[in-house]
Scaffold this active site. Structure first.
Site, PDB file in Angstrom:
ATOM      1  N   ASP A  89       0.835  -1.195   0.000  1.00  0.00           N
ATOM      2  CA  ASP A  89       0.000   0.000   0.000  1.00  0.00           C
ATOM      3  C   ASP A  89       0.876   1.252   0.000  1.00  0.00           C
ATOM      4  O   ASP A  89       1.897   1.312   0.695  1.00  0.00           O
ATOM      5  CB  ASP A  89      -0.906   0.018   1.233  1.00  0.00           C
ATOM      6  CG  ASP A  89      -2.033  -0.991   1.131  1.00  0.00           C
ATOM      7  OD1 ASP A  89      -2.760  -0.963   0.132  1.00  0.00           O
ATOM      8  OD2 ASP A  89      -2.177  -1.810   2.057  1.00  0.00           O
ATOM      9  N   ASP A 128     -10.261  -6.450  -0.650  1.00  0.00           N
ATOM     10  CA  ASP A 128      -9.244  -5.890   0.241  1.00  0.00           C
ATOM     11  C   ASP A 128      -9.942  -5.199   1.399  1.00  0.00           C
ATOM     12  O   ASP A 128     -10.794  -4.327   1.201  1.00  0.00           O
ATOM     13  CB  ASP A 128      -8.392  -4.885  -0.545  1.00  0.00           C
ATOM     14  CG  ASP A 128      -7.219  -4.336   0.255  1.00  0.00           C
ATOM     15  OD1 ASP A 128      -7.046  -4.711   1.417  1.00  0.00           O
ATOM     16  OD2 ASP A 128      -6.470  -3.510  -0.321  1.00  0.00           O
TER      17      ASP A 128
END
Length: 239
Positions: free
Chosen positions: A50, A194
């Protein structure tokens, strides 16, 4: 560990007959990253990294030099998820592909800049993906679907760990699958979930059509990682 160079074609070789294991390195022990990478390497299908700019999401997350280091320590594909504002998404795409990302996913909320970033990732030899925040209508991803290899739906609010899966998440996956069918690209795009990934939610997400889930503590916190991944691979989707 085996090092790799950027191939840009590794995403196409991911198995499609079972649920993929996508490991979020945000949940690794950052002080002992090489140890954790060595532990997960036999089981990971792709690494998930991320990136956050503290504007599109709360807080900052990882940088190109981090990806470059990871790329030297793994032979598995690296998926970078750019949670950044539209004005920097193209430059960030370039930096992370050059650092070693095999797949860069941008947010549909970035609009035209996101579409340009997708084109740039592919021009540089990587694959591209599109991501949607939980509150964004699934239809907003439609302009991206002719160009991407991954379609990721967030099942929790963006950029915050430890949240419960939204009760909208499974219906959104089903809607995404319908969009992929309508675009004629259901077999070409990997549908990803996610956020809110727990032992009780993964079977629900798989049944709703998820082909990969982004694993955090469910993987890194499990002392029996081989058993956890065997469980993951055995989960069936609805026919």
């Amino acid at each position: 560990m085996t090092s790799k160079s950027l191939s840009g074609g590794t995403i196409a070789t991911l198995p499609r007959h079972r649920l993929l294991g996508e490991f979020s390195l945000w949940s690794a022990d950052l002080a002992n990253m090489e140890r954790d990478l060595h532990r997960i390497e036999p089981y990971v299908d792709l690494h998930h990294i991320d990136v956050a700019d503290a504007r599109f999401t709360p807080g900052f997350l990882f940088f190109p030099d981090f990806v470059a280091r990871i790329a030297k320590l793994t032979a598995k594909p690296i998926h970078v998820h750019l949670m950044v504002e539209a004005e920097i998404v193209e430059e960030q795409t370039r930096q992370f592909v050059e650092a070693g990302a095999d797949l860069v996913s941008v947010h549909a909320e970035n609009g035209e800049a996101g579409l340009r970033a997708v084109a740039l990732a592919k021009e540089l030899g990587a694959e591209a993906g599109v991501v949607l925040r939980l509150e964004t209508p699934v239809s907003e991803a439609e302009p991206f679907l002719t160009e991407v290899a991954f379609f990721t739906l967030l099942g929790t609010s963006i950029g915050v760990k430890g949240q419960s899966l939204s009760d909208k998440a499974c219906d959104r996956l089903r809607e995404a699958r319908s969009l992929m069918k309508r675009a004629g690209r259901e077999k070409e795009i990997v549908l990803a979930a996610d956020g809110g990934i727990r032992e009780q939610t993964v079977p629900m997400l798989r049944a709703a059509g998820a082909e990969t889930v982004v694993l955090g503590s469910l993987a890194f916190g499990d002392k029996d990682l081989p058993g956890r991944i065997a469980w993951l691979h055995a989960l069936e989707t609805q026919p």
